[in-house]
Scaffold this motif. Structure first.
Motif, PDB file in Angstrom:
ATOM      1  N   ALA A 183       0.809  -1.220   0.000  1.00 16.63           N
ATOM      2  CA  ALA A 183       0.000   0.000   0.000  1.00 16.63           C
ATOM      3  C   ALA A 183       0.838   1.265   0.000  1.00 16.63           C
ATOM      4  CB  ALA A 183      -0.929  -0.002   1.216  1.00 16.63           C
ATOM      5  N   ALA A 184       2.158   1.125   0.183  1.00 11.87           N
ATOM      6  CA  ALA A 184       3.030   2.292   0.293  1.00 11.87           C
ATOM      7  C   ALA A 184       3.130   3.033  -1.032  1.00 11.87           C
ATOM      8  CB  ALA A 184       4.415   1.870   0.759  1.00 11.87           C
ATOM      9  N   ALA A 185       3.198   4.359  -0.960  1.00  6.60           N
ATOM     10  CA  ALA A 185       3.152   5.188  -2.163  1.00  6.60           C
ATOM     11  C   ALA A 185       4.517   5.377  -2.818  1.00  6.60           C
ATOM     12  CB  ALA A 185       2.557   6.553  -1.820  1.00  6.60           C
ATOM     13  N   ASP A 186       5.599   5.259  -2.055  1.00  6.15           N
ATOM     14  CA  ASP A 186       6.919   5.545  -2.625  1.00  6.15           C
ATOM     15  C   ASP A 186       7.993   4.829  -1.811  1.00  6.15           C
ATOM     16  OD1 ASP A 186       7.208   7.077  -0.269  1.00  6.15           O
ATOM     17  OD2 ASP A 186       6.567   8.916  -1.292  1.00  6.15           O
ATOM     18  N   ASP A 187       9.250   5.032  -2.215  1.00 10.38           N
ATOM     19  CA  ASP A 187      10.357   4.348  -1.551  1.00 10.38           C
ATOM     20  C   ASP A 187      10.482   4.752  -0.085  1.00 10.38           C
ATOM     21  OD1 ASP A 187      11.002   2.969  -3.832  1.00 10.38           O
ATOM     22  OD2 ASP A 187      12.649   4.301  -4.418  1.00 10.38           O
ATOM     23  N   ALA A 188      10.231   6.020   0.216  1.00  4.58           N
ATOM     24  CA  ALA A 188      10.318   6.466   1.606  1.00  4.58           C
ATOM     25  C   ALA A 188       9.286   5.750   2.469  1.00  4.58           C
ATOM     26  CB  ALA A 188      10.133   7.978   1.693  1.00  4.58           C
ATOM     27  N   ALA A 189       8.078   5.609   1.943  1.00  3.69           N
ATOM     28  CA  ALA A 189       7.027   4.913   2.692  1.00  3.69           C
ATOM     29  C   ALA A 189       7.365   3.436   2.859  1.00  3.69           C
ATOM     30  CB  ALA A 189       5.690   5.078   1.984  1.00  3.69           C
ATOM     31  N   ARG A 190       7.988   2.841   1.844  1.00  4.57           N
ATOM     32  CA  ARG A 190       8.388   1.440   1.969  1.00  4.57           C
ATOM     33  C   ARG A 190       9.525   1.269   2.980  1.00  4.57           C
ATOM     34  NH1 ARG A 190       6.372   1.555  -3.344  1.00  4.57           N
ATOM     35  NH2 ARG A 190       8.233   2.546  -4.226  1.00  4.57           N
ATOM     36  N   LEU A 191      10.431   2.232   3.037  1.00  8.77           N
ATOM     37  CA  LEU A 191      11.471   2.182   4.057  1.00  8.77           C
ATOM     38  C   LEU A 191      10.858   2.258   5.444  1.00  8.77           C
ATOM     39  CD1 LEU A 191      14.398   2.212   5.040  1.00  8.77           C
ATOM     40  CD2 LEU A 191      14.447   4.693   4.606  1.00  8.77           C
ATOM     41  N   ARG A 192       9.862   3.096   5.619  1.00  8.64           N
ATOM     42  CA  ARG A 192       9.205   3.187   6.920  1.00  8.64           C
ATOM     43  C   ARG A 192       8.583   1.844   7.303  1.00  8.64           C
ATOM     44  NH1 ARG A 192      10.217   5.584  11.008  1.00  8.64           N
ATOM     45  NH2 ARG A 192      10.160   7.639  10.002  1.00  8.64           N
ATOM     46  N   VAL A 193       8.011   1.137   6.344  1.00 10.52           N
ATOM     47  CA  VAL A 193       7.438  -0.182   6.623  1.00 10.52           C
ATOM     48  C   VAL A 193       8.524  -1.142   7.111  1.00 10.52           C
ATOM     49  CG1 VAL A 193       6.319  -2.198   5.589  1.00 10.52           C
ATOM     50  CG2 VAL A 193       5.530   0.100   4.994  1.00 10.52           C
ATOM     51  N   VAL A 194       9.655  -1.139   6.438  1.00  4.83           N
ATOM     52  CA  VAL A 194      10.754  -2.019   6.844  1.00  4.83           C
ATOM     53  C   VAL A 194      11.238  -1.666   8.246  1.00  4.83           C
ATOM     54  CG1 VAL A 194      13.162  -2.617   6.363  1.00  4.83           C
ATOM     55  CG2 VAL A 194      11.495  -2.570   4.498  1.00  4.83           C
ATOM     56  N   VAL A 195      11.363  -0.387   8.532  1.00  6.29           N
ATOM     57  CA  VAL A 195      11.781   0.024   9.866  1.00  6.29           C
ATOM     58  C   VAL A 195      10.753  -0.402  10.912  1.00  6.29           C
ATOM     59  CG1 VAL A 195      12.235   2.035  11.325  1.00  6.29           C
ATOM     60  CG2 VAL A 195      13.221   1.919   9.035  1.00  6.29           C
ATOM     61  N   ASP A 196       9.464  -0.279  10.584  1.00  7.92           N
ATOM     62  CA  ASP A 196       8.420  -0.773  11.486  1.00  7.92           C
ATOM     63  C   ASP A 196       8.611  -2.257  11.773  1.00  7.92           C
ATOM     64  OD1 ASP A 196       7.126   1.689  11.683  1.00  7.92           O
ATOM     65  OD2 ASP A 196       5.631   1.213  10.149  1.00  7.92           O
ATOM     66  N   GLN A 197       8.881  -3.029  10.724  1.00  9.40           N
ATOM     67  CA  GLN A 197       9.073  -4.466  10.896  1.00  9.40           C
ATOM     68  C   GLN A 197      10.271  -4.768  11.782  1.00  9.40           C
ATOM     69  OE1 GLN A 197       7.941  -8.049   9.045  1.00  9.40           O
ATOM     70  NE2 GLN A 197       8.481  -7.847  11.205  1.00  9.40           N
ATOM     71  N   VAL A 198      11.403  -4.147  11.505  1.00 13.46           N
ATOM     72  CA  VAL A 198      12.612  -4.418  12.279  1.00 13.46           C
ATOM     73  C   VAL A 198      12.429  -3.978  13.729  1.00 13.46           C
ATOM     74  CG1 VAL A 198      15.061  -3.852  12.535  1.00 13.46           C
ATOM     75  CG2 VAL A 198      14.110  -4.330  10.263  1.00 13.46           C
ATOM     76  N   ALA A 199      11.800  -2.832  13.936  1.00 13.65           N
ATOM     77  CA  ALA A 199      11.599  -2.334  15.304  1.00 13.65           C
ATOM     78  C   ALA A 199      10.719  -3.274  16.117  1.00 13.65           C
ATOM     79  CB  ALA A 199      10.990  -0.941  15.264  1.00 13.65           C
ATOM     80  N   SER A 200       9.853  -4.025  15.445  1.00 15.93           N
ATOM     81  CA  SER A 200       8.953  -4.924  16.162  1.00 15.93           C
ATOM     82  C   SER A 200       9.651  -6.174  16.678  1.00 15.93           C
ATOM     83  CB  SER A 200       7.793  -5.342  15.246  1.00 15.93           C
ATOM     84  OG  SER A 200       8.219  -6.303  14.282  1.00 15.93           O
ATOM     85  N   LEU A 201      10.826  -6.482  16.167  1.00 16.67           N
ATOM     86  CA  LEU A 201      11.499  -7.740  16.489  1.00 16.67           C
ATOM     87  C   LEU A 201      12.127  -7.698  17.878  1.00 16.67           C
ATOM     88  CD1 LEU A 201      13.316  -8.323  13.075  1.00 16.67           C
ATOM     89  CD2 LEU A 201      11.138  -9.319  13.825  1.00 16.67           C
ATOM     90  N   THR A 202      12.273  -8.865  18.476  1.00 15.64           N
ATOM     91  CA  THR A 202      13.045  -8.998  19.707  1.00 15.64           C
ATOM     92  C   THR A 202      14.520  -9.138  19.349  1.00 15.64           C
ATOM     93  OG1 THR A 202      12.909 -11.408  19.730  1.00 15.64           O
ATOM     94  CG2 THR A 202      11.102 -10.196  20.779  1.00 15.64           C
ATOM     95  N   ASP A 203      15.373  -9.107  20.352  1.00  9.65           N
ATOM     96  CA  ASP A 203      16.801  -9.291  20.101  1.00  9.65           C
ATOM     97  C   ASP A 203      17.054 -10.602  19.353  1.00  9.65           C
ATOM     98  OD1 ASP A 203      16.787  -7.099  21.775  1.00  9.65           O
ATOM     99  OD2 ASP A 203      18.363  -7.842  23.100  1.00  9.65           O
ATOM    100  N   ALA A 204      16.488 -11.685  19.873  1.00 14.65           N
ATOM    101  CA  ALA A 204      16.752 -13.009  19.292  1.00 14.65           C
ATOM    102  C   ALA A 204      16.159 -13.142  17.899  1.00 14.65           C
ATOM    103  CB  ALA A 204      16.206 -14.099  20.213  1.00 14.65           C
ATOM    104  N   SER A 205      14.947 -12.618  17.701  1.00 18.36           N
ATOM    105  CA  SER A 205      14.328 -12.759  16.377  1.00 18.36           C
ATOM    106  C   SER A 205      15.020 -11.889  15.339  1.00 18.36           C
ATOM    107  CB  SER A 205      12.830 -12.443  16.430  1.00 18.36           C
ATOM    108  OG  SER A 205      12.597 -11.104  16.830  1.00 18.36           O
TER     109      SER A 205
END
Length: 417
Positions: free
Chosen positions: A384-406
């Motif tokens: 659903a992201a409109a551009d590369d910046a929005a897609r980067l934000r999605v990736v950062v959201d994903q990584v931020a959600s992870l635990t240390d081990a995951s």
């Protein structure tokens, strides 16, 4: 002051939610809106993940050290007690404390710095701004109406969301290199709703309570963890070296003479140790008594100073906490001790660098792989992201959600050759 009296001090605007919710069934337990907020944060998946995220040292390194979840529980206890003493709504302050670290990524503040470095193109990364994003978007519970409805996260009340906001401003107002801010640009609509009629850049009283409780808890408990881990000895501090670290990390203008006086005052606390920690039950008990005495000292001094400054009521924007200069310096001294002996210890430097490299590589490979490498909610956001910046934000959201081990496991899996 009874909680019911505190509840009556909050108006209908404070109790509003982004999406109006239907009444609960008549046989359900009667709870205030703020009690419901607390329950939603307690049951959130993001809260469970805090158990596997670094506070100071990794949660896998020792059974005793605190992780982000145990730290948040301790902050919540301090915040609730202080809020009740002031006559504000304790559920609001406690919920803010329980939620205050939800946005922290793997590896604590070290991971936060790594994600900030790689996310300039999408508006940066800040753990407190990420907390607001989780509470109002990513932690799914409530959607706006209609087939194309959007997530409003946990749909917390305005008062609780505002209490969770440690830095009530956007990065744009601070400049592109700002390190501390509370909202990303694309979350600005919910921020503006939350802050309606709020004085610009001012924390509400409940956010001030949360912020102080966080400072008190980690200044005291990081020292406690360092003592038990054998990294520091309160009876043998290298004062000049600690003061240099304190100035580099926290108070650049602090003078040795002032810091010496403050530490002398702390050493006069009856439970301050006079012998090196030996791991015995007697010393464990003494250490617990010290942490209790210090927390009581800090919160008691702030409560007295706040009451002396005005008659209240001590809710929302009708009053502010007053922090005595001595209390601020005492907390800073404890932070400086922990920073010198624990955070910047030589054996941690290489590990910290490795953690930052791992998260940087993980963001890069996820950006390259796209939705096939993302969890379903984030894959949907990517599409659903409109551009590369929005897609980067999605990736950062994903990584931020992870635990240390995951984070380690996903990095190893995606970078395996």
């Amino acid at each position: 002051m009874p909680a019911d009296d505190a509840f009556d001090r909050y108006d209908d605007t404070a109790a509003e939610r982004l999406v109006v919710e239907p009444p609960k069934r008549v046989d359900a337990p009667v709870r205030t809106p703020y009690e419901r907020d607390r329950a939603r944060v307690v049951h959130a998946a993001s809260s469970r993940r805090l158990a596997a995220k670094t506070q100071v040292v990794g949660p896998q390194s020792d059974d005793f050290v605190r992780n982000r979840l145990t730290h948040s529980l301790e902050v919540a206890q301090v915040a609730r007690d202080l809020s009740r003493a002031l006559g504000s709504q304790p559920d609001v302050a406690e919920t803010a404390a329980l939620a205050h670290d939800l946005g922290h990524p793997p590896f604590g503040h070290n991971g936060e710095r790594a994600l900030a470095d790689v996310s300039h193109a999408c508006g940066g990364f800040e753990g407190n701004a990420q907390t607001l994003r989780l509470l109002t978007r990513l932690e799914a519970k409530t959607f706006t109406e209609g087939p194309d409805g959007r997530s409003v996260g946990l749909n917390l009340t305005r008062a609780t969301l505002d209490a969770c906001t440690k830095y009530p401003w956007e990065r744009a107002s601070e400049g592109p290199d700002a390190l501390k801010f509370g909202v990303y640009a694309d979350d600005r609509p919910v921020f503006d709703w939350m802050r309606v009629d709020a004085p610009a850049r001012r924390q509400c009283l409940e956010a001030q309570v949360m912020d102080l409780a966080d400072d008190v808890a980690y200044s005291v408990h990081d020292v406690e963890d360092g003592i038990v881990a054998g990294r520091l000895d309160l009876t043998a501090l290298d004062r000049p070296a600690v003061w240099d670290t304190l100035r580099a990390w926290y108070l650049p203008g602090a003078r040795d003479a002032d810091l010496d006086l403050v530490l002398d005052g702390l050493c006069a606390v009856g439970s301050w140790p006079t012998a090196s920690y030996d791991g015995s039950r007697r010393h464990l008990a003494a250490l617990k008594n010290l942490t209790s005495d210090l927390i009581g000292r800090f919160c008691g001094d702030v409560q007295q100073a706040t009451f002396a400054a005005g008659d209240g009521p001590f809710v929302r924007y009708r009053a502010s906490l007053v922090l005595p200069e001595r209390t601020l310096l005492e907390i800073a001294v404890l932070k400086g001790i922990a920073a010198h002996y624990v955070m910047q210890a030589v054996d941690r430097v290489a590990a910290l660098e490795h953690q930052r490299e791992l998260l940087t590589e993980l963001v890069a490979v996820l950006c390259d792989r796209g939705p096939d490498a993302l969890d379903r909610p984030y894959a949907d956001d990517w599409r659903a992201a409109a551009d590369d910046a929005a897609r980067l934000r999605v990736v950062v959201d994903q990584v931020a959600s992870l635990t240390d081990a995951s984070a380690v496991a996903r990095h190893d899996r995606l970078t395996a050759t």
